[in-house]
Design a protein around this motif. Structure first.
Motif, PDB file in Angstrom:
ATOM      1  N   LEU A   1      -8.799   6.149   5.052  1.00 20.64           N
ATOM      2  CA  LEU A   1      -9.652   5.352   5.582  1.00 20.64           C
ATOM      3  C   LEU A   1      -9.902   4.028   3.813  1.00 20.64           C
ATOM      4  O   LEU A   1      -9.534   5.243   3.112  1.00 20.64           O
ATOM      5  N   LEU A   2     -10.052   3.420   4.445  1.00 21.43           N
ATOM      6  CA  LEU A   2      -9.977   2.192   3.722  1.00 21.43           C
ATOM      7  C   LEU A   2     -11.293   1.661   3.484  1.00 21.43           C
ATOM      8  O   LEU A   2     -11.916   1.384   4.238  1.00 21.43           O
ATOM      9  N   ARG A   3     -11.410   1.387   2.300  1.00 15.92           N
ATOM     10  CA  ARG A   3     -12.726   0.575   2.049  1.00 15.92           C
ATOM     11  C   ARG A   3     -12.654  -1.273   1.391  1.00 15.92           C
ATOM     12  O   ARG A   3     -11.380  -1.356   0.429  1.00 15.92           O
ATOM     13  N   SER A   4     -13.177  -2.005   1.882  1.00 17.14           N
ATOM     14  CA  SER A   4     -12.959  -3.374   1.674  1.00 17.14           C
ATOM     15  C   SER A   4     -14.068  -4.168   1.323  1.00 17.14           C
ATOM     16  O   SER A   4     -14.673  -4.094   2.412  1.00 17.14           O
TER      17      SER A   4
ATOM     18  N   THR B   1      -9.546  -6.756  10.284  1.00 18.15           N
ATOM     19  CA  THR B   1      -9.360  -7.087  11.930  1.00 18.15           C
ATOM     20  C   THR B   1      -9.126  -5.850  12.909  1.00 18.15           C
ATOM     21  O   THR B   1      -9.318  -6.288  13.875  1.00 18.15           O
ATOM     22  N   GLN B   2      -8.554  -4.661  11.709  1.00 14.45           N
ATOM     23  CA  GLN B   2      -8.502  -3.773  12.457  1.00 14.45           C
ATOM     24  C   GLN B   2      -9.166  -2.880  12.414  1.00 14.45           C
ATOM     25  O   GLN B   2      -9.770  -2.658  11.370  1.00 14.45           O
ATOM     26  N   GLY B   3      -8.619  -1.714  12.750  1.00 13.37           N
ATOM     27  CA  GLY B   3      -9.364  -0.252  12.213  1.00 13.37           C
ATOM     28  C   GLY B   3     -10.539  -0.100  12.679  1.00 13.37           C
ATOM     29  O   GLY B   3     -11.253  -0.564  13.294  1.00 13.37           O
ATOM     30  N   THR B   4     -10.976   1.426  12.897  1.00 14.97           N
ATOM     31  CA  THR B   4     -12.729   1.444  13.150  1.00 14.97           C
ATOM     32  C   THR B   4     -14.070   1.361  11.706  1.00 14.97           C
ATOM     33  O   THR B   4     -13.662   1.589  10.776  1.00 14.97           O
ATOM     34  N   LEU B   5     -14.127   0.576  11.855  1.00 17.71           N
ATOM     35  CA  LEU B   5     -15.516   0.141  11.257  1.00 17.71           C
ATOM     36  C   LEU B   5     -16.276   1.542  11.105  1.00 17.71           C
ATOM     37  O   LEU B   5     -16.826   2.161  12.415  1.00 17.71           O
TER      38      LEU B   5
ATOM     39  N   TYR C   1     -13.410   2.060   7.203  1.00 15.46           N
ATOM     40  CA  TYR C   1     -12.387   1.721   7.985  1.00 15.46           C
ATOM     41  C   TYR C   1     -11.944   3.051   7.884  1.00 15.46           C
ATOM     42  O   TYR C   1     -11.230   3.144   6.980  1.00 15.46           O
ATOM     43  N   GLN C   2     -11.514   3.166   9.319  1.00 16.09           N
ATOM     44  CA  GLN C   2     -10.520   4.156   9.695  1.00 16.09           C
ATOM     45  C   GLN C   2      -9.729   4.054   9.980  1.00 16.09           C
ATOM     46  O   GLN C   2      -9.582   3.333  11.312  1.00 16.09           O
ATOM     47  N   PHE C   3      -7.984   4.528  10.188  1.00 14.26           N
ATOM     48  CA  PHE C   3      -7.196   4.482  10.817  1.00 14.26           C
ATOM     49  C   PHE C   3      -5.838   5.184  10.849  1.00 14.26           C
ATOM     50  O   PHE C   3      -6.833   6.488  10.123  1.00 14.26           O
ATOM     51  N   ASP C   4      -5.690   5.635  11.254  1.00 14.47           N
ATOM     52  CA  ASP C   4      -4.114   6.767  12.130  1.00 14.47           C
ATOM     53  C   ASP C   4      -3.528   5.944  11.840  1.00 14.47           C
ATOM     54  O   ASP C   4      -2.924   4.953  11.870  1.00 14.47           O
ATOM     55  N   VAL C   5      -2.363   6.572  11.295  1.00  9.71           N
ATOM     56  CA  VAL C   5      -1.120   6.152  10.184  1.00  9.71           C
ATOM     57  C   VAL C   5      -0.373   7.290  10.134  1.00  9.71           C
ATOM     58  O   VAL C   5      -0.515   8.664  10.926  1.00  9.71           O
ATOM     59  N   THR C   6       0.948   7.370  10.710  1.00  8.13           N
ATOM     60  CA  THR C   6       2.561   7.561  10.618  1.00  8.13           C
ATOM     61  C   THR C   6       3.572   7.706  10.253  1.00  8.13           C
ATOM     62  O   THR C   6       3.340   6.315   9.252  1.00  8.13           O
ATOM     63  N   ALA C   7       3.894   8.714   9.372  1.00  8.22           N
ATOM     64  CA  ALA C   7       4.701   8.443   8.210  1.00  8.22           C
ATOM     65  C   ALA C   7       5.567   8.083   8.186  1.00  8.22           C
ATOM     66  O   ALA C   7       6.282   7.946   8.748  1.00  8.22           O
ATOM     67  N   GLY C   8       5.589   6.632   7.387  1.00  6.34           N
ATOM     68  CA  GLY C   8       6.974   6.167   7.609  1.00  6.34           C
ATOM     69  C   GLY C   8       6.531   4.683   7.981  1.00  6.34           C
ATOM     70  O   GLY C   8       7.781   3.434   7.961  1.00  6.34           O
ATOM     71  N   LYS C   9       5.596   4.391   8.621  1.00  9.80           N
ATOM     72  CA  LYS C   9       5.653   2.950   9.780  1.00  9.80           C
ATOM     73  C   LYS C   9       4.465   2.370   8.440  1.00  9.80           C
ATOM     74  O   LYS C   9       3.397   2.778   8.401  1.00  9.80           O
TER      75      LYS C   9
END
Length: 823
Positions: free
Chosen positions: A782-785, A790-794, A806-814
């Motif tokens: 979860l990212l706040r700004s 332009t990306q992620g789900t508000l 915003y919510q993001f799905d993340v992958t290790a090392g990417k």
């Protein structure tokens, strides 16, 4: 007239850079430099490799290199546990709860605080290099923070002399190389002196034209203090190798007709650990110097720089604006207030990282009140470990600034304290677990010292132990958590025994809100002040969370599993009964259970805001009413304070999401104080930074340097667990939470966030431009700004605060690359 000369000086420096006298490529946001030698210790430049510290003056006539070794302290193995406090504990508690704190204070001072009151961190004196160069030209000295190398250069009688010094992280010695531009023009006499009893022996061996060698061995006697006999002696060995002649008297070395000379400096004591003083100092010195002197100088230098840059280069900060960058550092500092020289903030940040790398490395001692640098036999507050804020502050930059290795000495000390503090808990209070109060030292004392107002603070150990859980949150290192779980749990075990129940609440009594008392109270002694409850809350909650991690990580037998489940139930029951934080009559966060805050009080300790930072119990996003009350308290306390307090206030205002106010605090810190003299403290009453960038309480305390370094990082990025501390919930990262208007454009890279993330951020015209986030594991973030992405789900907006989530799905090392809408 004063302003005229400063302006003229800046012009001259710029001209010199254009003419090539000064390097135009020098990055003065990563470099301290001066156009004259240091006259006092607070103008000298620090070098360190964790075990050794040196202050280099850069003098041309008689150079001084003041030395420290991290284990050279007064006294010897001992403890300071009272044998009588346990018999008076209930009486003291009842007196406090009945409003007779003054009578309770007398009992605490008499029966709890018996002494000794902690040992002193000592100096090893100074090496003196007598060159006799009185009339010099083209003088410059510098500390290159990108390499951790000090250079002094000047011209005398047509010969250019250059001295290069570094404290090798790779090889454990201090190395000084001295060169002359004319063959055979280098001559000097080497000696060592100290305020403590010292004996020196010099020997020389001329080995022909290729190389000559001399050795200066010094023994510095330890100090007995408060009846604790001196168990340590310091041994210092300086070996000189040169292409000239070396001769020796009883206690000096003379180098003559050389062109180049290299000094190898090592120091050690017989300290092994807090209960073992059987070490071989001479053997260590001989081994280190033999290994170093067997390598070419350039190899030593490269090995040192490579090792240092492995840590320093992880993080980079750039902020637009360098209007005074060409000035010598002391002059630049003096002109900073009210300027647009934002590069000075970068220098302050980089210097803090440099100091931490140089003073705290695996296998060493933690940084004390002055790091590893001290020129006095009687240092302020003995240069001990003050653990009611100062030692904790020393390590605030470690995780967020990607210097996680630097925490190892602190964690090693915590293991020691969990042993000595277990005896303190048992003897003084009849409790399980372990406890440490407001001070400790090389010998890991855990009982209270100094007096009730300072020492009756049974929370220092538990506060330090919160760093263990934070390390886990940043690294997700389950092996580490398993290793240190007994230390974390031991801190909460003490509280579960020590807390007493009154009217349905669990109270911690006796205690103090560090060094501060409320209106109408006869003394500082109290019951369950706000900081008490906040630290107890963290100790208990973090033990519960660590237990849950261990339950899902390590195979356990039935008894271990049952014991851990019991621990969780006990903690849940205790957490439910802890007193809650309160908002007082002025809208402030109450410091005590009673509403007795003084709205006009500007005391340096703002301990009850521990919940705002470094803890996460108070948050704009999760506890808005308490957060507002914290802001009232901060405004009541004002924007001036001691240097270390300004470091804490920078972090406070960062977590109030007020970048402009945080920058006001930084600006108040970056005000020159020329020295600790009474005249200068009178003439510069707001001075909080010495000419060499050391923080001024005054006097010198290094914690302010570390506190503001963390604060600058927290202004740019913050991270936290979910409000319910669900271990399976996503972590939060807030980008540019407290960006000041003055930091119009810039970038930062390499910061670490909880959850195992590495974060790079770029901003332009006061708004987020882009960010890159590297996850350590698969999951959700979860990212706040303040700027729409332009990306992620508000998933949420905070209109009052001006943030998007915003919510993001993340992958290790990417890498997750974030861009923003142009508005």
């Amino acid at each position: 007239m004063k302003h005229y000369w400063k302006t003229l000086s800046a012009g001259i420096v710029t001209l010199l850079m254009m003419l090539g006298v000064l390097p135009a490529s020098a990055d003065n946001n990563q470099r301290l430099w001066y156009d004259r030698p240091a006259k006092i210790w607070l103008e000298a430049l620090p070098l360190g490799n964790s075990s050794l510290g040196a202050m280099v003056f850069g003098k041309t006539d008689v150079e001084e290199i003041q030395l420290n070794e991290e284990t050279f302290w007064s006294g010897g193995p001992h403890n300071n546990n009272s044998e009588t406090s346990i018999y008076y504990l209930n009486e003291v508690r009842n007196l406090i709860l009945d409003g007779h704190e003054d009578i309770a204070e007398e009992l605490v001072n008499r029966e709890f605080i018996k002494g000794p009151h902690g040992m002193k961190y000592l100096t090893m004196g100074s090496l003196r290099l007598n060159f006799g160069h009185k009339e010099v030209k083209n003088y410059q000295r510098e500390l290159d923070l990108t390499k951790a190398v000090n250079t002094t250069s000047y011209t005398c009688n047509g010969v250019k002399y250059v001295r290069q010094a570094f404290a090798s992280l790779a090889d454990g010695v201090i190395v000084v190389k001295i060169t002359a531009s004319k063959k055979g023009a280098l001559s000097f006499v080497l000696s060592q002196d100290c305020q403590l009893p010292i004996s020196t022996v010099a020997t020389a061996a001329n080995q022909g034209k290729a190389q000559s060698k001399g050795i200066l061995d010094a023994t510095i006697e330890g100090v007995e203090l408060e009846g604790v006999k001196a168990a340590l002696k310091a041994r210092c060995r300086t070996e000189v190798r040169c292409d000239g002649k070396v001769s020796a008297t009883d206690n000096t070395l003379s180098i003559e007709q050389a062109t180049e000379a290299v000094l190898y400096i090592s120091a050690a004591t017989n300290y092994v650990n807090y209960h073992d003083v059987s070490g071989d100092a001479d053997g260590k010195n001989q081994q280190l110097i033999a290994a170093a002197a067997g390598q070419k100088y350039q190899t030593l230098l490269k090995r040192h720089i490579d090792r240092y840059q492995q840590q320093y280069d992880r993080v980079k900060l750039n902020i637009a604006g360098n209007e005074n960058a060409a000035l010598p550092t002391d002059q630049r500092l003096d002109k900073f207030y009210g300027s647009k020289d934002m590069g000075m903030v970068c220098l302050l940040f980089n210097f803090g990282r440099y100091l931490l790398i140089s003073s705290s490395q695996p296998g060493g001692q933690p940084t004390n009140l002055q790091g590893i640098w001290n020129d006095k036999v009687d240092a302020p507050w003995d240069s001990k470990y003050t653990i009611n804020i100062n030692t904790e502050m020393n390590y605030w930059p470690s995780e967020v600034c990607n210097l996680t290795e630097t925490t190892e000495p602190l964690f090693s000390m915590l293991k020691d304290l969990s042993v000595t503090g277990k005896e303190t808990a048992r003897k003084m209070y009849g409790c399980n677990g372990w406890v440490a109060h407001h001070n400790t030292d090389l010998w890991r004392i855990a009982g209270p010292v100094d007096g009730c107002a300072w020492g009756m603070f049974p929370n220092g150990g538990a506060w330090l132990a919160t760093h263990l859980w934070q390390h886990y949150l940043y690294t997700l290192d389950k092996d580490f958590l398993y290793e240190y779980y007994p230390v974390i749990k031991g801190a909460s075990d003490f509280y579960l025994d020590f807390l007493i129940e009154r009217d349905g609440e669990l109270l911690l009594v006796p205690s103090v809100s560090p060094e501060h008392g409320g209106v109408g109270k006869p003394c500082e002694l109290t019951a369950s002040c706000t900081m008490d409850n906040q630290i107890v809350h963290d100790a208990l909650l973090q033990t519960k969370l660590a237990t849950e991690v261990i339950l899902n990580y390590e195979p356990l037998d039935r008894q271990e599993f049952t014991e851990m489940q019991t621990t969780i139930r006990k903690i849940d029951a205790a957490l439910a009964k802890l007193p809650k934080m309160k908002v007082g009559q002025y809208g402030q966060l109450q410091e005590w259970r009673e509403d007795i805050d003084d709205p006009d009080d500007e005391h340096r300790h703002i301990s009850h805001l521990y919940g705002l930072y470094p803890s996460d119990q108070i948050s704009a996003f999760n506890t808005p009413e308490l957060w507002k009350a914290a802001g009232v308290t901060l405004r009541q306390r004002g924007d001036q304070a001691t240097g270390w307090s300004l470091g804490w206030k920078t972090n406070f205002w960062a977590h109030m999401l007020d970048g402009n106010h945080a920058f006001t605090i930084i600006s108040n810190m970056l005000r020159l104080l020329p020295s600790e003299s009474e005249e200068d403290t009178d003439n510069y009453p707001d001075g909080r930074t010495f000419p060499n960038m050391f923080d001024a309480h005054p006097p010198f305390q290094i914690d302010g340097n570390f506190g503001v370094t963390a604060g600058i990082a927290e202004m740019l990025m913050q991270s936290e667990m979910a409000a319910d501390h669900d271990l399976n919930a996503p972590f939060f990262i807030t980008l540019l939470p407290a960006l000041p208007d003055a930091w119009i454009s810039g970038s930062v890279s390499g910061l670490k966030a909880r959850g195992g993330y590495t974060v790079d951020i770029t901003w332009k015209d006061g708004k987020l431009s882009s960010a890159t986030i590297l996850p350590q594991k698969d999951g959700t973030l979860l990212l706040r700004s303040r700027t729409p992405l332009t990306q992620g789900t508000l998933v949420k907006e905070y209109p009052t605060l001006g943030f998007y989530e915003y919510q993001f799905d993340v992958t290790a090392g990417k890498e997750l690359r974030i861009t923003t809408f142009t508005i």
